[in-house]
Design a protein around this motif. Structure first.
Motif, short mmCIF file in Angstrom:
data_model
loop_
_atom_site.label_atom_id
_atom_site.label_comp_id
_atom_site.label_asym_id
_atom_site.label_seq_id
_atom_site.Cartn_x
_atom_site.Cartn_y
_atom_site.Cartn_z
N THR A 52 18.76 -45.52 -60.46
CA THR A 52 19.87 -44.53 -60.45
C THR A 52 21.18 -45.04 -60.28
OG1 THR A 52 20.52 -45.60 -57.63
CG2 THR A 52 18.75 -43.73 -57.55
N ASP A 74 19.31 -29.60 -59.90
CA ASP A 74 19.94 -30.27 -58.72
C ASP A 74 19.91 -31.76 -58.44
OD1 ASP A 74 17.58 -29.99 -57.86
OD2 ASP A 74 18.40 -29.45 -55.81
N LYS A 75 18.49 -32.25 -59.24
CA LYS A 75 18.17 -34.28 -59.51
C LYS A 75 17.60 -34.07 -59.46
CE LYS A 75 15.20 -33.51 -55.39
NZ LYS A 75 15.06 -34.04 -53.97
N GLY A 78 14.42 -32.13 -59.86
CA GLY A 78 14.43 -31.08 -58.95
C GLY A 78 14.57 -30.20 -58.90
N THR A 96 21.02 -41.40 -65.52
CA THR A 96 20.02 -41.36 -63.93
C THR A 96 18.85 -43.51 -64.13
OG1 THR A 96 17.74 -40.62 -64.46
CG2 THR A 96 19.96 -39.19 -63.22
N ALA A 115 22.67 -36.51 -66.75
CA ALA A 115 23.85 -36.09 -65.64
C ALA A 115 24.69 -35.55 -66.45
CB ALA A 115 24.37 -36.91 -64.59
N TYR A 124 21.43 -31.35 -63.91
CA TYR A 124 20.63 -33.16 -64.07
C TYR A 124 19.58 -32.38 -65.57
CZ TYR A 124 21.98 -35.61 -60.61
OH TYR A 124 22.87 -36.46 -60.16
#
Length: 425
Positions: A52, A74-75, A78, A96, A115, A124
């Motif tokens: 991360t 969203d991630k 994700g 990331t 990101a 993302y």
């Protein structure tokens, strides 16, 4: 006939196909896949590693190069919360360091989840579909249609035959063992129903699709349902095996894949799809005429041309026009050379940059000069409306030996179309 389309479209080497009907028995060889262009992102599986720690390692401004757009989430891996469009400019934030291997267009590609800033949010995306540079060519898949030819080879007097052919190899990622080992001895391969089905699946073709060919000679559009067109492979002219000394089989990457048009004599541009994209009788050849003094004075007064174009003891000014578009050039009929090409809208005085870079892999094509004797009867330069609902185009001023020609629009907002000529060296 063999060099007809090659001369017209100024791709002296890039569209000369080595298709022959003569099959010769030789030993068996190995297969190797071709490389396919990037396509749109698909659902991603199997994360390889994850951290991360944010890092800034690239330009802040990035561009979306996924032709069908790129989902953002969203991630990493994700929920999809939106989609960027092709050529969108986005703001890169950090990596990331979560890398991934996915399958895209039937081949494995690697990338990292990164990101981006979107409005006030952080989203993302998979960075395989990002670039520091904005796409500079259209997404339109335009191919050549090569005509049938029959030549006598010297000094053997052997007859060299090539069937009319639309080569789509640049869009096709060939799977391993797609070509049967026994067929690797042949110069021309006619595919089975099973191979055809796999080819259509990978190319996303439907039996209801049509091959549309804009024939440059007649300026008419030929419509051929692809369900009725045989699929074949033929040896490309830059095969690693020289035929005169052939002692082993070809490799799968030595072949060009495409549609067999038989003994068709039409040739030009080809598109495969549901609807005809071309405008019949939309193009006209550019024929350059020597400017008289009245034309020179008028265009100088309007500041359409400059003194540099006319004050030359060796090169004389020539012009050709299409509607409100005029092309001006300095030419020497004795040496078939030219310079200082200008293409301009004479009403708005908007000029258009035409690619003219000469080098090892490119050069200037002969102009069609009205008062000059040419070795070739074919036209090189064309102008007019080739595509429906698009601005006029112009092409044919440069030839390419290590690349593919492109078609330019007379509108700075339209990206040029690169012709998928499969010019492999």
């Amino acid at each position: 006939m063999k060099n007809y389309l090659q001369l017209i479209l100024l791709s002296t080497l890039c569209i000369t196909f080595g298709c022959k009907e003569n099959a010769k028995d030789q030993n068996m060889g190995n297969n190797q896949n071709q490389v396919a262009p990037k396509n749109t992102i698909k659902e991603v599986d199997s994360v390889k590693k994850s951290t991360t720690a944010p890092t800034q390692t690239r330009e802040k401004q990035q561009y979306i190069i996924a032709e069908s757009g790129l989902n953002y989430r969203d991630k990493p891996k994700g929920n999809v919360i939106g989609k960027f469009e092709w050529r969108d400019k986005v703001e890169y934030l950090f990596s990331t360091q979560q890398t991934e291997t996915i399958t895209d267009n039937y081949q494995e590609v690697e990338g990292t989840w990164v990101a981006l800033k979107h409005l006030k949010d952080t989203v993302y995306v998979f960075d395989y579909y990002l670039s520091d540079h904005e796409p500079r060519r259209s997404r339109t898949k335009l191919y050549y249609a090569e005509p049938y030819y029959r030549d006598i080879l010297q000094p053997s007097k052997e007859i060299d035959i090539s069937l009319a052919f639309v080569n789509v190899s640049e869009s096709f990622y060939m799977p391993e063992n797609f070509i049967d080992e026994n067929d690797l001895q042949k110069d021309t391969i006619h595919f089975s129903k099973k191979q055809r089905t796999e080819f259509f699946k990978r190319m996303n073709y439907a039996n209801s699709d049509t091959l549309f060919i804009y024939d440059l000679a007649s300026t008419l559009v030929k419509r051929l349902p692809i369900k009725n067109i045989p699929l074949m492979a033929c040896i490309n002219p830059y095969s690693s095996i020289i035929e005169e000394y052939k002692t082993e089989d070809y490799y799968s990457y030595d072949y060009q894949i495409g549609f067999n048009l038989g003994k068709a004599d039409y040739s030009g541009f080809a598109v495969i799809g549901k609807e005809n994209p071309f405008v019949e009788k939309g193009l006209q050849p550019l024929v350059f005429k020597k400017m008289n003094q009245q034309q020179i004075d008028s265009n100088l007064k309007k500041q359409i041309i400059s003194e540099d174009l006319v004050n030359d003891s060796i090169f004389k000014p020539y012009t050709s026009s299409y509607k409100n578009i005029s092309a001006f050039v300095k030419a020497n009929t004795d040496y078939s050379s030219w310079s200082d090409l200008i293409i301009i809208n004479t009403q708005t005085k908007e000029s258009f940059e035409i690619y003219q870079e000469e080098g090892e892999s490119s050069g200037k094509a002969d102009l069609n000069l009205e008062d000059a004797v040419s070795e070739h009867s074919e036209n090189y330069q064309y102008i007019g409306n080739l595509f429906k609902n698009k601005p006029p185009v112009v092409f044919g001023f440069m030839w390419e030996s290590f690349g593919c020609s492109q078609i330019q629009f007379l509108d700075k907002n339209e990206l040029p179309i690169g012709i998928l000529c499969d010019n492999r060296h």
